[in-house]
Scaffold this motif. Sequence first.
Motif, short mmCIF file in Angstrom:
data_model
loop_
_atom_site.label_atom_id
_atom_site.label_comp_id
_atom_site.label_asym_id
_atom_site.label_seq_id
_atom_site.Cartn_x
_atom_site.Cartn_y
_atom_site.Cartn_z
N TRP A 168 -1.95 6.69 -8.18
CA TRP A 168 -2.52 6.01 -7.01
C TRP A 168 -3.84 6.67 -6.63
CZ3 TRP A 168 1.18 9.66 -7.25
CH2 TRP A 168 1.08 10.78 -6.42
N SER A 178 -4.74 -2.42 -5.56
CA SER A 178 -5.64 -1.44 -4.96
C SER A 178 -4.91 -0.64 -3.88
CB SER A 178 -6.84 -2.16 -4.34
OG SER A 178 -7.70 -1.21 -3.75
N ARG A 179 -5.01 0.67 -3.96
CA ARG A 179 -4.42 1.57 -2.96
C ARG A 179 -2.90 1.34 -2.80
NH1 ARG A 179 -9.19 0.35 1.03
NH2 ARG A 179 -8.71 -1.63 0.10
N GLY A 214 -6.80 6.50 -3.10
CA GLY A 214 -7.22 5.92 -1.82
C GLY A 214 -8.49 5.10 -1.94
N GLY A 221 -5.16 3.54 2.11
CA GLY A 221 -5.88 4.59 1.37
C GLY A 221 -6.21 5.83 2.18
N HIS A 267 0.83 -1.21 0.00
CA HIS A 267 0.00 0.00 0.00
C HIS A 267 0.86 1.25 0.00
CE1 HIS A 267 -3.81 -1.99 0.40
NE2 HIS A 267 -3.39 -2.67 1.44
#
Length: 394
Positions: free
Chosen positions: A296, A326-327, A298, A223, A120
Amino acid sequence: MAGIAAPRMAHSEPVIPDWVTVAGERARGYGMPAGQEAHVQRAIIEPFKDIAPSFSFSGTPHQRLRGTITPSGLHFEVHHGGRPNVDPEQHRLMIHGLVERPLKFDLDSLGRYPMVTATHFLECSGNSLFNAIMPEPMQAGCDVLHGLLSNTEWTGIPMSILLEEAGVKPEGLWVVAVGNDGPSLARSIPIEKLMDDAMLALYQNGERVRPEQGYPMRLLLPGYEGNMNVKWLTSLWVTDAPAHTKDESGEYTELLADGSAVKFTFGMGVKSIITHPSATMTMSGQGYYEISGLAWSGSGPIRRVEISADGGQSWAEAELVEPVLSRALTRFRLPWRWEGAPTLLMSRAEDSTGAVQPTRSEWKARYDPSNFLHNNAIQAWQITSEGMVQNVYA
Ligand SMILES: Nc1nc2c(c(=O)[nH]1)N[C@H]1C(S)=C(S)[C@@H](COP(=O)(O)O)O[C@H]1N2
Ligand SMILES: [Mo]
């Protein structure tokens, strides 16, 4: 692809460099980058040095990196009261308040819990602050302009497991997370986020979380704005309402154009930056270049990144480098030829929810002129006919 940058070899005589004529260095316990790369450093940014010397931060030098994972030693830092020297033997994490069983964990006992690993990004909501508030664009690199952003493979314990062991009471709707540093940084977090995908991060890119990132443990809220990812985490106080701490009321609240304020802007907006080429660089002649950068959001994975080389009149879709997580930071690439003419380069990202980056003027219009938080506006780089890359507002 012929003729990018390499000169044709003139002859094929073998070259014997000095270093093959002597014994090499022996194995060592902990590796370091090549000595010639010692200039690859975080940018130390200290705008408040005189009034608050321990409020310090440093930016990741994205213009010198080319992958997606941020090396741990180059992860950005934001310390509101300096980096504390936490003793892992004495450090405890408490879960208390509206729970059936208040619990106290030490680092050893946490090592026995099941762990997860996820990549992340972390971004300070104050990232890109100079572009938000400086009347004229600051001429600095991506480290200073957008460096409060990093991307890590985190490993730790799902927060849901620890909270379930403590047994959150039905009235427990918020959790106040507190850090073990001088300012006792504290943020209120909705219980759903903690039960969903929050992690007690113990490892950063495979090794223990670095002191700069919250050793021996930090809260990771994928995020969500950097500030809520409390470092040196020592207390999770389950409550029925947010605590309105100084950090969330005073510091991380955005003033809008109409004079009202928004509190609790948790998620980071969709955003991208072209890192190659970027401000402070000089083009090395006309011809082929790979435009490369980071995108990117969140809210979920990046769906699309478009590049304009004519100030936003036309756009071309860049390739997204797999895996698109994802994130997490996603690298994008686009082959391009620079013909030596002045060029205005921009990137525009779209995420899986359909959200698209605003222009700088669209973004500014929403806020009071003093606001610098949550700036996800499109970054424009001007390439001059001499090949200088400059920060511009467009
Ligand atoms: N305890 C504590 N947690 C903290 C901070 C802090 O000063 N103290 N800084 C916050 C801010 S403002 C940000 S942006 C992130 C930065 O995380 P990093 O220093 O690991 O990049 O941590 C957050 N967590
Ligand atoms: Mo931050």
